[in-house]
Each structure stands twice: as C-alpha cells, then as structure tokens.
Write a protein that holds these residues in place. Structure first.
Motif: not given
Length: 112
Positions: A68-70, A76-80
C-alpha cells in the motif's frame, strides 16, 4: 522477503505468543522491504537502541499481505493484516542506529 523492525522486548513477547501481531490501535503489522526499510527506521525509530530486524518469509503467512502507498510519498510498503507466525521469521538481526541516528541495512540482509 519482508522485513519488520521490532524491539528486543517485542520479539521476546512475540516468541512467547507465537506471533508478531499488529500494535494496539493498528489493523496491520508494518513491514518493509530492503529498498525502504531505512525510511521506516529513520522515521519511526531514529536513534533508538535495542532494535532487531526480522526477515520474514511471506509464503508462511496466512494473513493477507497488501502493498500500500503511504500518504505524501511515492513509496509503497507491505502491510500484514493479521499475525505473523514466529515460524515465518527466517532470520533475526541486530539493527543498531548509527551515531547520527540513521540505520544501515545489515550486510547479511543486503545480499539476500
């Protein structure tokens, strides 16, 4: 490979519980990859000590992983969205801050 920054106390608690879980008030576990972990480290952990960098195999995670973008950033970073089982953690590295408060990716992680 996903990366997650955690305190030594947080890692001890995760090992006891069997999983890394979202922080209170968050709906996901914040993760990074090699290209952006220094951004997260610098923004949220600048100058802190007692940190570890977890290397995580996303194939072992049953919870959804969403890139998802910040806001206000091109990154973009992976979020679990759920727990990360301790069994998904393939490596644990000390992650000390540099004298100026910044962070450098451990050599062992940089070549993965």
């Amino acid at each position: 490979m996903l990366l997650h920054i955690i305190t030594t106390a947080g890692w001890d608690a995760a090992q006891s519980a069997g999983a890394v879980v979202p922080n209170e008030g968050d709906e996901f576990v914040h993760c990074s990859d090699r290209g952006v972990v220094h951004v997260s480290a610098g923004k949220f952990f600048c100058g802190q000590s007692g940190l570890l960098l977890l290397v995580i195999d996303p194939k072992v995670i049953e919870a959804p992983v969403r890139w998802e973008p910040v806001a206000d950033s091109p990154l973009w970073f992976p979020h679990v969205y759920g727990p990360i089982p301790v069994a998904a953690v393939t490596e644990v590295h000390e992650f000390p801050a540099e004298p100026d408060g910044s962070f450098v990716l451990p050599d062992a992680v940089a070549v993965l």
